[in-house]
Write an enzyme that holds these catalytic residues in place. Structure first.
Site, PDB file in Angstrom:
ATOM      1  N   PRO A   1      -2.060  84.254  87.215  1.00  0.00           N
ATOM      2  CG  PRO A   1      -1.218  82.226  86.485  1.00  0.00           C
ATOM      3  CD  PRO A   1      -1.384  83.651  86.075  1.00  0.00           C
TER       4      PRO A   1
ATOM      5  CG  LEU B   1       0.931  76.436  88.545  1.00  0.00           C
ATOM      6  CD1 LEU B   1       2.316  76.511  87.907  1.00  0.00           C
ATOM      7  CD2 LEU B   1      -0.096  75.889  87.555  1.00  0.00           C
ATOM      8  CB  SER B   2       1.188  80.189  89.574  1.00  0.00           C
ATOM      9  OG  SER B   2       1.157  81.555  89.256  1.00  0.00           O
ATOM     10  CB  ALA B   3      -1.061  82.177  93.451  1.00  0.00           C
TER      11      ALA B   3
END
Length: 491
Positions: free
Chosen positions: A8, A160-162
């Site tokens: 990600p 989320l994530s990136a």
């Protein structure tokens, strides 16, 4: 971790040809049943023409039927290898948009920007205020606020994530836009300046003092002095993609920005092995919250089911522990409590701006039956209370735009529903002029570049090629708004 496998937060390598990328995106749109026409209520819709879009992103949005003017707005950013439709279908945000009454914008990047369809949170051209992907997302917010009449004091961002790392970017770049954020398995703002440092942030985490982290936000914000967004931080303890130590660094960053300590005001055990820690502001209202999910790997916490506190669907990077979207919405007050007011008094009507100076803004509104006092909010944060139906906010910056809402409070001090927002712009701003080459204008944040061309910040006027050979004079006519003034500029 296999360095050739997608994850990600991985950066682009070589972009696909534009024609191939366009074909892939068209096929995705057909499969998901997404229309390129402006949004219709009660389904996810693609929106085009939302701005100059220097970050080359796509905009999708969802709104429940008959959404009233003055409702909140949420921006939800997907992780790598995901899409707007994927996040819409798994995250649970549409459920709460319907239940609590707000619109959701789902930005989408693609493999033409990044080989793994990650938001480029580590590239200076995309993480700087007024440039690239950050500006594209800001333009989506402006478009949605105009379309739905959204309350500018209740705009929020999560990812989320990136997408979580990009949420950090948006909160740091635009604290004047967002009243709150939720960073899920993300990275602190200002951690990375390129791919190499981004991987270090992701894999090892970077340890800085709280002040160093806070300074990164204050520097990115363009001189914003508050109020600051209220920030939730979600992290799985078994995450091997994003080092869980990043959650602590993000907490340190935002508690420093708020000027509050790092000892929790309270700690609670929630479902799914989740520990919630709350850090209150001086008024006793939560400013920062952390949610540590025991044993959870990399992903967004969901909990499918029909319960009020259940949401989403499991899948790749959507893990069955607890409904993070429910607790995030609750933290922001979207459920009608907390930030939205816990009392039963109705929203004041008739809120107007009665006057401004270079450092003050005066407001007035109609009385609410049963109100003992009124709380006044600037940009989503409480700035004062009064027993009357007028208030003057002081200590403001000249030539600056501020948004205000008001809530009536009962005899116990419990605030009810907030009013619709109004905007006040202080007087006294003195235009400034800057003559320099296009490269330096971009570096100074007065312009942004896209595909080798430069555009003036705010006005998006074309300035020509991104190089040191082309020189222009830019006039800052209001804070952060620049126009080309080659023919002459005030002294």
């Amino acid at each position: 971790m296999n360095p050739t496998s997608p994850h990600p937060l991985r950066r682009r390598s070589w972009p696909r040809p534009a024609s191939t990328a366009a074909l892939v995106l068209s096929l995705i749109a057909v499969v998901l049943g997404l229309s390129p026409s402006p949004a219709r209520a009660a389904s996810l819709q693609q929106v085009t023409g939302f701005g100059s879009n220097p970050g080359n992103l796509q905009m999708f949005q969802y709104a429940p039927d008959n959404l009233p003017s003055g409702a909140p707005l949420v921006v939800a950013l997907h992780g790598c290898t995901q899409s707007a439709g994927d996040y819409y279908g798994h995250s649970g945000w549409p459920k709460y948009a319907d239940a609590y009454g707000f619109a959701v914008v789902f930005p989408q990047t693609s493999s033409s920007n990044n080989a793994n369809s990650c938001f480029n949170w580590f590239q200076s051209g995309d993480y700087t205020r007024g440039q690239g992907e950050a500006l594209s997302i800001k333009q989506m917010v402006d478009h949605a606020k105009s379309q739905y009449g959204s309350d500018p004091g209740r705009v929020y961002v999560t990812g989320l994530s990136a997408g979580g790392a990009m949420t950090s970017v948006m909160l740091a770049d635009y604290p004047d836009v967002f009243a709150g954020g939720a960073i899920d398995s993300g990275i602190p703002a200002g951690c990375a300046t390129d791919l190499s440092s981004g991987l270090t942030c992701q894999n090892s985490a970077v340890s800085k003092t709280p002040k160093q982290w806070g300074d990164a936000v204050r520097s990115a914000s363009g001189g914003w002095g508050g109020p600051w967004p209220r920030v939730a931080v979600w992290q799985g303890t078994a995450d091997t993609t994003v080092n869980p130590a990043n959650a602590t660094e993000i907490r340190d960053q935002w508690t420093d920005v708020w000027g509050i300590g790092r000892t929790p005001s309270s700690t609670t055990t929630l479902a799914g092995g989740t520990t919630q820690a709350v850090y209150d502001d001086p008024s006793g209202r939560p400013a920062v919250e952390t949610f540590s999910v025991s044993g959870m790997a990399h992903g967004l916490a969901v909990n499918p089911g029909a319960g009020t506190d259940q949401c989403g669907a499991t899948g790749t990077y959507y893990l069955n522990y607890i409904c993070s979207s429910y607790w995030t919405a609750k933290f922001w007050g979207l459920d009608g409590a907390g930030g939205g007011g816990t009392g039963g008094l109705p929203a004041p009507t008739g809120l107007t701006v009665t006057g401004t100076t270079d450092t003050t803004a005066s407001l007035a509104w109609s009385a609410v039956s049963g109100a003992a006092s009124y709380d006044v909010y600037r940009g989503g944060g409480k700035v004062g209370s009064t027993t009357g139906t007028s208030y003057t906010d002081t200590g403001l910056g000249s030539g600056t735009k501020y948004t205000y809402t008001v809530a009536a409070a009962d005899s116990e001090g419990t605030a009810g529903t907030r009013s619709s927002a109004v905007t006040a712009t202080t007087t006294g701003y003195r235009p400034q002029c800057f003559t320099d080459n296009n490269y330096n204008q971009v570096a100074a944040g007065r312009a942004h570049q896209s595909l080798g061309y430069v555009y003036a910040g705010g006005s998006n006027q074309s300035m020509g090629l991104y190089n040191v050979a082309v020189t222009h004079t830019l006039e800052e006519t209001s804070s952060g708004y620049f126009v080309i003034a080659d023919s002459g500029c005030p002294s």
